[in-house]
Scaffold this motif. Structure first.
Motif, PDB file in Angstrom:
ATOM      1  N   TRP A   1       0.748  -0.863  -0.137  1.00  0.00           N
ATOM      2  CA  TRP A   1       0.389  -0.163   0.324  1.00  0.00           C
ATOM      3  C   TRP A   1       0.488   1.175   0.118  1.00  0.00           C
ATOM      4  O   TRP A   1       0.467   2.498  -0.116  1.00  0.00           O
ATOM      5  CB  TRP A   1      -1.401   0.192   0.851  1.00  0.00           C
TER       6      TRP A   1
ATOM      7  N   TRP B   1      -7.290   1.563  -6.259  1.00  0.00           N
ATOM      8  CA  TRP B   1      -6.994   1.527  -5.375  1.00  0.00           C
ATOM      9  C   TRP B   1      -7.887  -0.108  -4.934  1.00  0.00           C
ATOM     10  O   TRP B   1      -8.862   0.068  -5.681  1.00  0.00           O
ATOM     11  CB  TRP B   1      -7.222   1.568  -4.385  1.00  0.00           C
TER      12      TRP B   1
ATOM     13  N   HIS C   1      -9.557  -1.319  -2.999  1.00  0.00           N
ATOM     14  CA  HIS C   1     -10.704  -0.678  -1.943  1.00  0.00           C
ATOM     15  C   HIS C   1     -11.796  -1.043  -2.129  1.00  0.00           C
ATOM     16  O   HIS C   1     -12.250  -1.399  -3.083  1.00  0.00           O
ATOM     17  CB  HIS C   1      -9.652   0.103  -1.697  1.00  0.00           C
TER      18      HIS C   1
ATOM     19  N   HIS D   1      -3.011  -3.046  -6.999  1.00  0.00           N
ATOM     20  CA  HIS D   1      -3.474  -1.527  -7.550  1.00  0.00           C
ATOM     21  C   HIS D   1      -3.272  -0.879  -8.777  1.00  0.00           C
ATOM     22  O   HIS D   1      -2.233  -1.291  -9.400  1.00  0.00           O
ATOM     23  CB  HIS D   1      -2.448  -0.806  -6.137  1.00  0.00           C
TER      24      HIS D   1
ATOM     25  N   LEU E   1      -6.664  -4.347   5.206  1.00  0.00           N
ATOM     26  CA  LEU E   1      -6.617  -2.413   5.148  1.00  0.00           C
ATOM     27  C   LEU E   1      -5.109  -1.672   5.652  1.00  0.00           C
ATOM     28  O   LEU E   1      -5.323  -2.168   6.958  1.00  0.00           O
ATOM     29  CB  LEU E   1      -7.847  -2.134   5.176  1.00  0.00           C
TER      30      LEU E   1
ATOM     31  N   ILE F   1      -6.426   3.684   7.203  1.00  0.00           N
ATOM     32  CA  ILE F   1      -7.803   3.587   6.628  1.00  0.00           C
ATOM     33  C   ILE F   1      -8.798   2.641   6.213  1.00  0.00           C
ATOM     34  O   ILE F   1      -9.354   2.577   6.184  1.00  0.00           O
ATOM     35  CB  ILE F   1      -7.641   3.995   5.189  1.00  0.00           C
TER      36      ILE F   1
ATOM     37  N   ILE G   1     -14.617   5.945   1.759  1.00  0.00           N
ATOM     38  CA  ILE G   1     -14.055   6.147   1.503  1.00  0.00           C
ATOM     39  C   ILE G   1     -14.439   6.392  -0.092  1.00  0.00           C
ATOM     40  O   ILE G   1     -15.359   5.774  -0.233  1.00  0.00           O
ATOM     41  CB  ILE G   1     -12.593   6.117   0.517  1.00  0.00           C
TER      42      ILE G   1
ATOM     43  N   TYR H   1     -10.877   8.036  -4.580  1.00  0.00           N
ATOM     44  CA  TYR H   1      -9.414   7.277  -4.837  1.00  0.00           C
ATOM     45  C   TYR H   1      -8.451   7.972  -3.659  1.00  0.00           C
ATOM     46  O   TYR H   1      -7.264   7.971  -3.503  1.00  0.00           O
ATOM     47  CB  TYR H   1      -9.403   7.205  -6.096  1.00  0.00           C
TER      48      TYR H   1
ATOM     49  N   GLU I   1      -8.955  10.500  -1.354  1.00  0.00           N
ATOM     50  CA  GLU I   1      -8.610  10.031   0.507  1.00  0.00           C
ATOM     51  C   GLU I   1      -7.523   9.187   0.545  1.00  0.00           C
ATOM     52  O   GLU I   1      -7.086   9.469   1.638  1.00  0.00           O
ATOM     53  CB  GLU I   1     -10.075  10.137   0.751  1.00  0.00           C
ATOM     54  N   ILE I   2      -7.654   8.157  -0.437  1.00  0.00           N
ATOM     55  CA  ILE I   2      -6.354   7.114   0.001  1.00  0.00           C
ATOM     56  C   ILE I   2      -5.230   7.292  -0.232  1.00  0.00           C
ATOM     57  O   ILE I   2      -4.300   7.519   0.753  1.00  0.00           O
ATOM     58  CB  ILE I   2      -6.596   5.648  -0.598  1.00  0.00           C
ATOM     59  N   CYS I   3      -4.630   8.776  -0.792  1.00  0.00           N
ATOM     60  CA  CYS I   3      -3.853   8.546  -1.673  1.00  0.00           C
ATOM     61  C   CYS I   3      -3.224  10.131  -0.466  1.00  0.00           C
ATOM     62  O   CYS I   3      -2.240  10.365  -0.086  1.00  0.00           O
ATOM     63  CB  CYS I   3      -3.810   9.944  -3.185  1.00  0.00           C
TER      64      CYS I   3
END
Length: 310
Positions: A162, A185, A187, A207, A273, A277, A282, A285, A287-289
């Motif tokens: 990740w 991602w 996710h 990913h 995960l 996060i 979410i 995407y 927000e994950i970055c």
């Protein structure tokens, strides 16, 4: 001081090797072995015969690694099977000491990260690292188009890693000057936004970093059939752009504007995960970055994601 400077050294050949290892490499420090696996699935992609292309290309790659002082062997079970390059040296050799310097005690692609030294290197060296990675773990085919039909390159990162997607994305954009379209991602909120599939491990795929073919040209591939497809699909994109058509999406920046809310997914708290996060819902995407350290992240974006802007 002299030793530090020696191990701090990186050139284009070393950068290409490092990229290949980060993509699908395993290191056995005690035995002086490095294995790099080249995934191989299709005998033909969009009219390009792949087996001869990959064999010829990997002969050139192997010769390049030989110049770094490795003994090289190849393991291939024939068309349709993965090919593994086997690099061998003495456990106490300078080559293996370099690997320890760049990767520490990490031993395989499920945990490798972008070596910090790359951020101090020229764009030419950075591009060699990215080519090394993409020759192993990126692909381009007609089905990689966006919703408007513009062709893209997909760069794969294994589900378990990740940290790597944001690191690669930032390196590509900041150091290589190549815009990234998006990251998909692995996710549940991204892979199954409408909760059609419910709970399970099916969403734990790779990913994918997606880059438009015409943007990827300054990097390119050394694998022959990949480069031929890249040039063809980049040409098609460019012709459409000259006619006034444009991809609707601008290059990715981790700034969250308005996003359409997604349904809650039963796997949002999945233990696989990352902690940053896990348990978070979410909607984008990006927000994950942001949570995983994107250098393009803005303070307002982080506050919005964490719920501090209300």
């Amino acid at each position: 001081m002299y030793v530090h400077n020696y191990f701090d050294y990186i050139d284009e050949d070393i950068a290409y090797l490092l990229g290949s290892i980060v993509a699908r490499g395993e290191i056995n420090y005690d035995n002086g072995l490095i294995l790099i696996r080249y995934p191989y699935k299709y005998l033909e992609i969009d009219g390009q015969l792949t087996w001869q292309s990959i064999v010829i290309s990997l002969d050139k790659v192997a010769n390049r690694f030989k110049k770094l002082g490795f003994d090289i062997d190849k393991e291939a079970l024939g068309p349709g099977k993965d090919i593994t390059l086997i690099l061998e040296t003495k456990p106490e050799s300078l080559q293996m000491r370099l690997m320890r310097f760049f990767f520490g005690n990490k031993t395989n692609y499920r945990e490798f990260e972008v070596p910090m030294k790359l951020w101090q290197c020229s764009s030419n060296i950075v591009k060699e690292f990215i080519r090394g990675y993409c020759d192993v773990a990126a692909h381009i085919r007609a089905s990689n188009r966006d919703e408007d039909g513009f062709h893209r390159v997909y760069i794969d990162v294994l589900f378990q890693n990740w940290r790597l997607p944001v690191q690669l994305c930032n390196l590509i954009q900041i150091k290589a000057g190549v815009p990234v379209h998006t990251i998909v991602w692995a996710h549940p909120n991204i892979r199954d936004p409408h909760v059609k599939h419910g709970s399970g491990n099916w969403w734990k795929k790779e990913h994918q970093i997606k880059i438009y073919a015409h943007h990827f040209l300054p990097i390119g591939f050394y694998i022959k059939h990949k480069q031929q497809l890249l040039e063809e699909y980049a040409r098609i994109n460019i012709e459409r752009i000259k006619k006034g058509e444009k991809p609707r999406h601008k290059p990715c920046r981790a700034v969250i504007k308005r996003v359409r809310p997604r349904q809650s997914h039963p796997d949002e708290k999945d233990p696989d995960l990352p902690s940053e996060i896990r348990g978070q819902h979410i909607n984008s995407y990006k927000e994950i970055c942001i949570a995983l350290g994107c250098k393009f992240a803005k303070t307002s974006s982080i506050e919005r994601f964490l719920g501090h802007d209300h």
